[in-house]
Design a protein around this motif. Structure first.
Motif, PDB file in Angstrom:
ATOM      1  N   VAL A   1       0.861  -1.182   0.000  1.00 25.95           N
ATOM      2  CA  VAL A   1       0.000   0.000   0.000  1.00 25.95           C
ATOM      3  C   VAL A   1       0.897   1.231   0.000  1.00 25.95           C
ATOM      4  N   ILE A   2       0.695   2.075  -0.995  1.00 24.26           N
ATOM      5  CA  ILE A   2       1.545   3.263  -1.105  1.00 24.26           C
ATOM      6  C   ILE A   2       0.637   4.484  -1.105  1.00 24.26           C
ATOM      7  N   SER A   3       0.869   5.396  -0.160  1.00 19.49           N
ATOM      8  CA  SER A   3       0.024   6.584  -0.200  1.00 19.49           C
ATOM      9  C   SER A   3       0.707   7.662  -1.043  1.00 19.49           C
ATOM     10  N   CYS A   4      -0.104   8.341  -1.853  1.00 20.20           N
ATOM     11  CA  CYS A   4       0.404   9.352  -2.784  1.00 20.20           C
ATOM     12  C   CYS A   4      -0.369  10.642  -2.576  1.00 20.20           C
ATOM     13  N   GLU A   5       0.348  11.743  -2.621  1.00 17.81           N
ATOM     14  CA  GLU A   5      -0.254  13.057  -2.443  1.00 17.81           C
ATOM     15  C   GLU A   5      -1.375  13.314  -3.453  1.00 17.81           C
ATOM     16  N   ASP A   6      -1.047  13.101  -4.725  1.00 17.78           N
ATOM     17  CA  ASP A   6      -2.026  13.428  -5.758  1.00 17.78           C
ATOM     18  C   ASP A   6      -1.926  12.431  -6.913  1.00 17.78           C
ATOM     19  N   ILE A   7      -2.785  12.654  -7.887  1.00 20.40           N
ATOM     20  CA  ILE A   7      -2.869  11.673  -8.973  1.00 20.40           C
ATOM     21  C   ILE A   7      -1.602  11.645  -9.825  1.00 20.40           C
ATOM     22  N   ASN A   8      -0.931  12.791  -9.925  1.00 22.23           N
ATOM     23  CA  ASN A   8       0.285  12.814 -10.738  1.00 22.23           C
ATOM     24  C   ASN A   8       1.372  11.919 -10.165  1.00 22.23           C
ATOM     25  N   SER A   9       1.435  11.914  -8.857  1.00 24.42           N
ATOM     26  CA  SER A   9       2.476  11.061  -8.279  1.00 24.42           C
ATOM     27  C   SER A   9       2.127   9.587  -8.460  1.00 24.42           C
ATOM     28  N   VAL A  10       0.832   9.274  -8.547  1.00 18.16           N
ATOM     29  CA  VAL A  10       0.460   7.884  -8.831  1.00 18.16           C
ATOM     30  C   VAL A  10       0.923   7.517 -10.234  1.00 18.16           C
ATOM     31  N   THR A  11       0.658   8.411 -11.168  1.00 22.66           N
ATOM     32  CA  THR A  11       1.082   8.155 -12.548  1.00 22.66           C
ATOM     33  C   THR A  11       2.589   7.913 -12.598  1.00 22.66           C
ATOM     34  N   ALA A  12       3.318   8.768 -11.908  1.00 22.44           N
ATOM     35  CA  ALA A  12       4.779   8.629 -11.909  1.00 22.44           C
ATOM     36  C   ALA A  12       5.189   7.288 -11.307  1.00 22.44           C
ATOM     37  N   ALA A  13       4.518   6.924 -10.206  1.00 18.58           N
ATOM     38  CA  ALA A  13       4.867   5.660  -9.542  1.00 18.58           C
ATOM     39  C   ALA A  13       4.586   4.474 -10.460  1.00 18.58           C
ATOM     40  N   ILE A  14       3.462   4.533 -11.167  1.00 17.29           N
ATOM     41  CA  ILE A  14       3.134   3.427 -12.076  1.00 17.29           C
ATOM     42  C   ILE A  14       4.147   3.358 -13.215  1.00 17.29           C
ATOM     43  N   ALA A  15       4.552   4.519 -13.700  1.00 20.56           N
ATOM     44  CA  ALA A  15       5.557   4.536 -14.775  1.00 20.56           C
ATOM     45  C   ALA A  15       6.851   3.884 -14.297  1.00 20.56           C
ATOM     46  N   ASP A  16       7.224   4.166 -13.059  1.00 22.96           N
ATOM     47  CA  ASP A  16       8.424   3.528 -12.487  1.00 22.96           C
ATOM     48  C   ASP A  16       8.255   2.017 -12.408  1.00 22.96           C
ATOM     49  N   LEU A  17       7.086   1.632 -11.954  1.00 25.85           N
ATOM     50  CA  LEU A  17       6.797   0.200 -11.797  1.00 25.85           C
ATOM     51  C   LEU A  17       6.914  -0.501 -13.150  1.00 25.85           C
ATOM     52  N   VAL A  18       6.331   0.118 -14.158  1.00 23.30           N
ATOM     53  CA  VAL A  18       6.370  -0.470 -15.499  1.00 23.30           C
ATOM     54  C   VAL A  18       7.824  -0.598 -15.968  1.00 23.30           C
ATOM     55  N   ARG A  19       8.626   0.394 -15.625  1.00 20.98           N
ATOM     56  CA  ARG A  19      10.037   0.338 -16.037  1.00 20.98           C
ATOM     57  C   ARG A  19      10.780  -0.787 -15.305  1.00 20.98           C
ATOM     58  N   ASP A  20      10.503  -0.880 -14.001  1.00 23.05           N
ATOM     59  CA  ASP A  20      11.265  -1.822 -13.164  1.00 23.05           C
ATOM     60  C   ASP A  20      10.902  -3.287 -13.361  1.00 23.05           C
ATOM     61  N   LYS A  21       9.671  -3.548 -13.714  1.00 19.14           N
ATOM     62  CA  LYS A  21       9.218  -4.953 -13.738  1.00 19.14           C
ATOM     63  C   LYS A  21       9.236  -5.527 -15.146  1.00 19.14           C
TER      64      LYS A  21
END
Ligand code: SF4
Lengths: 475, 250, 242
Positions: B72-92
């Motif tokens: 579970v990751i808490s994010c300030e706003d929707i943009n940071s979620v997008t960024a986090a998902i982009a990282d995830l896609v890169r890493d996995k």
């Protein structure tokens, strides 16, 4: 019908006791799940007594089963599902075959369900030329090995990783490996193809909800979701008693079920399924069938002595604390249901005489009731079954199991109400026991019918003088 | 189908219960139509939850998620979620094929992530399970081919770290099931305490009860797991091997 | 303690015929506490063996005899949790269709106590000034523990024995495999169970294993003896009397 081998209780038990691998697995199961579940109950905000409330909820459901069941099926039909009422296992199997035939089903994936074990669904589908895959990892292993499950929740506990490694190497054509993670992923890969290719998925039902019109399925692996999401057709089987009236009752029942089954707060996946995919939805089965099964349950319902057994939600918690199950494992019980739940349900379903050993082969220690999420008094029902065996019972078609024993107890009851006769009998036995070799004041060998005792134990001989006699004299 | 057998079946039950065969359904007080005080209290509590209380529920959720391997990751706003998902896609890396693609629900919150744009630099396709896809007949294959599935959720129960999803057009059930990694995005106010609150909402909240449970309501508590081989816990039996929940706190 | 009610001894048949020394130890403990005792000499058996094997009519004969013998007693104490469980819970089942006997049985059940339960819960005693030098472990008998809910009482009494080092065994609440006729009808299963129990006892390094039911102890003793172990098997009354 599924194979019934309840007559082999003693022989199978002996085999299991000698199987060191099984013994260790069973001990581990008892430790993790048995103790774990008890601990989970203690941590409930309401405490372990929540089980008593669950019992009341279930009893009320059962006592109003006609209404509750009709409500359920009316709602499911409203949601576009088909419902079939099956008198017995054969009818249930036939219905499933009919549906399969109509839709030209060639491949079936099975989500784990005790009812389908009970009715022997697997064999019937295979006989009809359909490719059937068990999908629960444990069940899949068992299917590949050509065996039957030995535990309701952990069907393959009797197999070691190296056995499974060899099995997979042989059947899945992969290099031998005995790492549980890699073995699991090998099965994941093999079964993924099955899920995606299947035309029909089958499941059981943990506990339906009448007022909303849903069955529920629970799993940690996700196999039941796969089986009920990817194929075109979903056929669910439920024992007619597996339904709760109201949604709010699921709060207590679901929490207790997950704790009882696997000492966890919630199963990884819980699905409420009420019908096929609705208009506009992009996936899910196009047809949903629910088969409601009697198969002897209405007879249990009719007998108030055993009605309580229908509260059971098949969580298997009672297996995990049963000291007899812990020694003899699931196969000894000779039918789909093992452990304490099997010891009561199986005789009621397959015949009490036939399953006499299941009724008598327990110590009545009571651990099963204490762990049961719906607080079913299993020892009470075992005693009731024994009474039927002792005296015979026409309603259940039971003949007295042991006439010699009956005579013995008849004689005992004469002696027991008269202290003088009693003393005389004890004296006779005390004289008789001198014939048996004693070492260090212990007897090492007893005659029939009590010779079983001294197979692995000694016994202290009768005292020269009973306490009552000593009291009379001097105390 | 088979109403005759149903009648016989129910008759048998009535006889077993010793009930008169003609007894009407409605004699049972099971399905009452008025709300209990307890339920009213629960609904009030949910409605009037303060931001602090919601944060507390989030803390409970995070605590419950740990032992079941749910991230579970808490994010300030929707943009940071997008960024986090982009990282995830890169890493996995994908589990089954070589090509990376992602499948996502047609849902306002998910669409607002602007994933196609965010992931295009990585040359990752985003499929949506919308009507267009369905009609094209490719949807099933796209779900199967994607290694990450992105969904929203209706609720999240803090007590057991359980996401609740109902099925709707555009929101395929397979997205949370077939891909190797499941990503769910929720907002803070979707967190509720427990099953009791959920059932109260589903049954008595005017909005929720109108929709009901739908034909498939799913609870998801963490990644797929099994312990069927020598009682060793392994994640990724048949469902996702990992589940990430992003909670938008703003 | 002179204001105490007179105690009527209810002697389990196993104790009466095989382990009279257990009843004598109980008498000793009670006498030390100044409790006046009586013991009906026409008592036999509560009926449990027949009941557990399903012979209810025969069990009823025993139960009726029991009720007749003990009906006038003020307070009944028994050195067996299993027998007390029979009287307290199963007589009701036995006489469920016989209101008159049911009433008599229930009146009696309310005055029947297990030995340790009586000492701790009724008398409020937990230190009897006993001494036993050595390590001791305790086995929870099933009907005592789950039938009548006695778990802490014996432990309390054991903790107050001087010279004793008390060690809990693993799975002390697991059935020892006795189960009455079960032990004879299913000797392989019973033996496997008692083997586990005895292993857990031995693992504690105890000099003596204590319990409140001679059924279990007869089973455990039989196994220990067969294995050639010299761990002592003692009823709680025996260790309290020492
Ligand atoms: S009897 Fe109770 S513990 Fe055993 S399976 Fe049924 S519900 Fe679970």
């Amino acid at each position: 019908m599924a194979k019934i081998t309840t007559e082999n209780y003693v022989a199978e038990a002996k085999k299991a006791i000698k199987n060191q691998v099984l013994q260790e697995a069973l001990a581990d199961l008892q430790h993790r799940f048995g103790r774990g579940t008890a601990e989970c109950y203690r941590q409930l905000p309401e405490g372990p007594d929540l089980r008593l409330r669950a019992h009341d909820i279930r009893m009320k459901d059962i006592e109003n089963l006609d209404v509750v069941l009709e409500t359920l099926v009316a709602n499911i039909r409203k949601n576009g599902g088909h419902v079939y009422f099956a008198e017995d296992g054969q009818a249930a199997v036939n219905y499933c075959l009919e549906v399969a035939h109509k839709h030209k089903v060639r491949r079936v994936v099975k989500g784990k369900s005790m009812v389908s074990e009970e009715i022997g669904l697997n064999d019937a589908l295979v006989e009809a030329g359909i490719d059937v895959s068990e999908t629960d990892l444990g069940e899949y292993i068992i299917q590949l090995a050509g065996e039957t499950p030995s535990h309701i929740i952990a069907p393959a506990i009797h197999k070691t990783r190296s056995e499974i490694g060899s099995l997979f190497a042989d059947k899945l054509d992969i290099p031998y490996d005995d790492d549980p993670s890699r073995l699991t992923w090998a099965a994941r890969k093999a079964l993924r193809e099955k899920f995606l290719a299947a035309d029909m998925g089958t499941s059981g039902c943990n506990i339906a909800c009448a007022e909303t019109g849903h069955i529920t399925t629970l799993s940690n692996e996700g196999n039941i979701r796969m089986s009920t999401t990817m194929p075109r057709i979903h056929v669910a089987f439920m024992g007619m008693e597996r339904v709760a009236a109201r949604l709010e009752d699921h709060d207590i029942l679901l929490r207790l079920l997950c704790r009882g089954a696997a000492a966890q707060n919630m199963a990884t996946y819980v699905s409420y399924i009420g019908g096929p995919r609705s208009a506009g939805e992009v996936d899910g089965p196009q047809e949903f069938h629910l088969v409601v099964l009697d198969n002897g349950r209405s007879r249990i319902l009719a007998d108030e002595e055993f009605r309580e057994m229908l509260c059971c939600i098949r969580c298997a918690a009672c297996l995990n604390v049963c000291p007899v199950y812990a020694k003899i494992g699931g196969h000894s019980y000779g039918y789909a249901y093992s452990g304490p739940v099997g010891a009561v349900v199986t005789p009621l379903l397959v015949g009490i005489n036939r399953a006499a050993d299941l009724c008598q082969g327990e110590t009545l220690c009571g651990a099963c009731q204490d762990i049961c999420p719906v607080n079913i008094d299993i020892p009470r029902m075992l005693l009731a079954l024994r009474t039927k065996l002792a005296e015979g019972d026409s309603a259940w078609g039971v003949t007295p199991a042991d006439r010699k024993e009956k005579l013995l107890f008849q004689a005992w009851s004469w002696m027991i109400r008269n202290r003088r006769l009693y003393d005389a009998a004890v004296k006779l036995a005390a004289t008789g026991q001198r014939l048996f070799a004693q070492k260090d004041d212990m007897i090492g060998r007893l005659p029939p019918p009590v010779h079983g005792w001294t197979k692995g134990r000694d016994i202290k001989p009768l005292a020269a003088e009973s306490f009552i006699s000593r009291w009379k004299k001097s105390l | 189908m088979n109403t005759a057998s149903q009648e016989e079946f129910i008759h048998k039950i009535k006889i077993a219960l010793g009930k008169p065969l003609a007894e009407s359904q409605r004699n049972v007080d099971f399905f009452k139509s008025d709300m209990s005080d307890e339920t009213r209290g629960i609904l009030e509590r949910i409605k009037n939850r303060t931001p602090e209380e919601r944060k507390k529920l989030l803390a409970t959720l995070i605590e419950a998620a740990g032992p079941i391997n749910l991230k579970v990751i808490s994010c300030e706003d929707i943009n940071s979620v997008t960024a986090a998902i982009a990282d995830l896609v890169r890493d996995k890396d994908p589990e089954w094929g070589a090509k990376k693609s992602v499948v996502a629900w047609q849902h306002p919150l998910i669409e607002n992530l602007n994933l196609p744009e965010a992931l295009s630099p990585q040359d990752v396709t985003v499929f949506f399970t919308d009507v267009k896809e369905t009609e094209s007949g490719n949807l099933r294959q796209h779900v199967i081919d994607s290694y990450i599935g992105i969904t929203a959720a209706d609720f999240c129960m803090a007590d057991s770290a359980t996401m609740v999803m109902r099925t709707r057009p555009g929101q395929a059930r397979s997205v949370s099931l077939v891909p190797s990694i499941h990503v769910a995005v929720i907002e803070l106010n979707q967190i509720i305490a427990d099953l009791k609150e959920l059932y109260a909402l589903l049954k008595w909240d005017p909005q929720e009860s109108k929709e009901g449970l739908t034909n498939c309501m799913t609870f998801i508590s963490g990644p797929s797991k099994t312990a069927d081989i020598e009682a060793t816990m392994v994640h990724g039996a048949h469902g996702p091997r990992q589940v990430h929940v992003y909670v938008i706190t703003s | 303690m002179s204001s105490q009610k007179k105690v009527t001894l209810f002697i389990q048949c196993l104790v009466d015929t095989i382990y009279p020394e257990v009843a004598e130890a109980m008498v000793q403990v009670f006498r030390r506490l100044g409790i006046s005792l009586t013991c009906p000499t026409d008592q036999t058996c509560c009926g449990q063996p027949a009941f557990n094997s399903g012979y209810r009519r025969q069990a009823q004969v025993a139960a009726k005899h029991f009720i007749e013998v003990f009906e006038d007693s003020e307070l009944i104490v028994c050195p067996s949790g299993s027998c007390v469980n029979m009287v307290r819970h199963h007589y009701a089942e036995l006489f469920r269709n016989n209101p008159q006997w049911l009433q008599r049985a229930q009146d009696l059940a309310g005055r029947t106590y297990e030995f340790s339960e009586y000492l701790v819960d009724v008398l409020g005693v937990d230190d009897l000034g006993a001494r036993f030098d050595g390590k001791v472990t305790y086995h929870d008998s099933c009907h005592l523990l789950r039938g009548i809910g006695v778990q802490k009482q014996p432990r309390k009494l054991l903790h107050h024995i001087s010279g004793t080092d008390f060690i809990e065994m693993h799975n002390s609440d697991y059935c020892c495999g006795f189960g009455g006729a079960f032990s004879v009808k299913y000797p392989d299963i019973s033996n496997a169970m008692v083997t586990d129990k005895v292993k857990n006892i031995i693992d504690t390094g105890a000099d003596a294993v204590v319990a409140c039911d001679m059924g279990c102890l007869m089973n455990i003793q039989g196994k220990l003896s067969r294995m050639g172990s010299d761990i002592k098997v003692m009823h709680l009354a025996q260790i309290l009397a020492s």
